[in-house]
Design a protein around this motif. Structure first.
Motif, PDB file in Angstrom:
ATOM      1  N   TYR A  34       0.797  -1.230   0.000  1.00  0.00           N
ATOM      2  CA  TYR A  34       0.000   0.000   0.000  1.00  0.00           C
ATOM      3  C   TYR A  34       0.826   1.275   0.000  1.00  0.00           C
ATOM      4  O   TYR A  34       0.309   2.344  -0.267  1.00  0.00           O
ATOM      5  CB  TYR A  34      -0.956   0.006   1.198  1.00  0.00           C
ATOM      6  N   GLU A  44      -2.786 -13.751   7.364  1.00  0.00           N
ATOM      7  CA  GLU A  44      -2.911 -12.367   6.877  1.00  0.00           C
ATOM      8  C   GLU A  44      -3.822 -11.567   7.795  1.00  0.00           C
ATOM      9  O   GLU A  44      -4.709 -12.120   8.439  1.00  0.00           O
ATOM     10  CB  GLU A  44      -3.540 -12.389   5.473  1.00  0.00           C
ATOM     11  N   ILE A  46      -5.826  -8.909   6.535  1.00  0.00           N
ATOM     12  CA  ILE A  46      -7.066  -8.667   5.789  1.00  0.00           C
ATOM     13  C   ILE A  46      -6.856  -8.999   4.318  1.00  0.00           C
ATOM     14  O   ILE A  46      -5.781  -8.757   3.776  1.00  0.00           O
ATOM     15  CB  ILE A  46      -7.531  -7.186   5.975  1.00  0.00           C
ATOM     16  N   VAL A  47      -7.855  -9.569   3.698  1.00  0.00           N
ATOM     17  CA  VAL A  47      -7.815  -9.781   2.253  1.00  0.00           C
ATOM     18  C   VAL A  47      -8.821  -8.818   1.635  1.00  0.00           C
ATOM     19  O   VAL A  47     -10.013  -8.869   1.903  1.00  0.00           O
ATOM     20  CB  VAL A  47      -8.131 -11.239   1.871  1.00  0.00           C
ATOM     21  N   ASP A  48      -8.285  -7.915   0.821  1.00  0.00           N
ATOM     22  CA  ASP A  48      -9.048  -6.819   0.250  1.00  0.00           C
ATOM     23  C   ASP A  48      -9.226  -7.114  -1.245  1.00  0.00           C
ATOM     24  O   ASP A  48     -10.111  -7.865  -1.621  1.00  0.00           O
ATOM     25  CB  ASP A  48      -8.243  -5.542   0.532  1.00  0.00           C
ATOM     26  N   LEU A  51      -4.910  -9.208  -4.230  1.00  0.00           N
ATOM     27  CA  LEU A  51      -3.664  -9.182  -5.014  1.00  0.00           C
ATOM     28  C   LEU A  51      -2.457  -9.628  -4.197  1.00  0.00           C
ATOM     29  O   LEU A  51      -1.631 -10.424  -4.660  1.00  0.00           O
ATOM     30  CB  LEU A  51      -3.415  -7.771  -5.567  1.00  0.00           C
ATOM     31  N   THR A  52      -2.356  -9.134  -2.972  1.00  0.00           N
ATOM     32  CA  THR A  52      -1.215  -9.500  -2.130  1.00  0.00           C
ATOM     33  C   THR A  52      -1.196 -11.005  -1.896  1.00  0.00           C
ATOM     34  O   THR A  52      -0.175 -11.670  -2.079  1.00  0.00           O
ATOM     35  CB  THR A  52      -1.303  -8.779  -0.763  1.00  0.00           C
TER      36      THR A  52
END
Ligand code: IMP
Ligand code: MG
Length: 179
Positions: free
Chosen positions: A69, A98, A100-102, A105-106
């Motif tokens: 980010y 992790e 958070i999964v938004d 992509l990460t």
């Protein structure tokens, strides 16, 4: 003393309860196996520390430091590995932890990278899932909470590297201030 901000979205008590459930599930699923838990820093530090202590099978720990980010609240889509694993995961049963999964992509980048090292299995445990923002399909085997499409901070999650130490999850408004 921690400054107290607005009304939390997810309280400390809810987080603790959910982590106990996740720990029980993971302990059952990995009963006869050793597991390598990989914490994705910095965001996962608090969740990781609490989660591994809720697991009752032998656990080996390691960390990855990634940055996607670059200090803003919008994803650049670029993922940079700042610090890599120190253990060899070949043939191991691995769980990536992790915050958070938004967009996803990460996580999809990390999964690809880790699968090239031929673990025996690779699963994902995320404290928060924000499915409305997903741009790439990536399965998450263990989810703490599904959250609405809002920018959240606390319990490891940051806005411009602040608020990670809040002991609960709170929502930021669009000016970067907390609601
Ligand atoms: P993704 O690649 O878009 O899925 O985003 C992954 C990373 O962005 C997460 O591991 C977080 O570090 C960060 N991130 C995404 N959404 C939020 C949020 O609402 N608050 C804080 N960090 C976030
Ligand atoms: Mg993260």
């Amino acid at each position: 003393m921690t400054r107290i901000f607005g009304k939390p979205l997810i309280s400390q008590q809810e987080i603790n309860r959910r982590i106990k459930d996740l720990g029980r599930r993971i302990s059952e699923d990995y009963q006869d196996r050793d597991v390598v838990m990989i914490g994705v820093l910095k965001g996962a530090f608090a969740f990781f520390a609490d989660l591994v202590r809720a697991i009752q099978v032998p656990v080996e720990l390691d960390f990855l430091v990634v940055s996607s980010y670059q200090g803003s609240s919008k994803s650049t889509g670029r993922v940079k590995v700042i610090s890599d694993l120190t253990v060899d995961i070949k043939g191991q049963d691995v769980i990536v932890v992790e915050d958070i999964v938004d967009s996803g992509l990460t996580l999809s980048f990390l999964k690809k990278k880790l699968l090239m090292r031929h673990p025996n299995s690779l699963r994902v445990c995320a404290l928060l899932d924000k499915p409305e923002r997903r741009t790439i399909n990536v399965p998450i085997e263990y989810v703490g909470f599904t959250v609405p499409n809002k920018y959240v901070v606390g319990y490891g999650l940051d806005y411009q590297n602040r608020y990670r130490n809040l002991p609960y999850i709170a929502v930021l408004d669009q000016d970067g201030e907390q609601e």
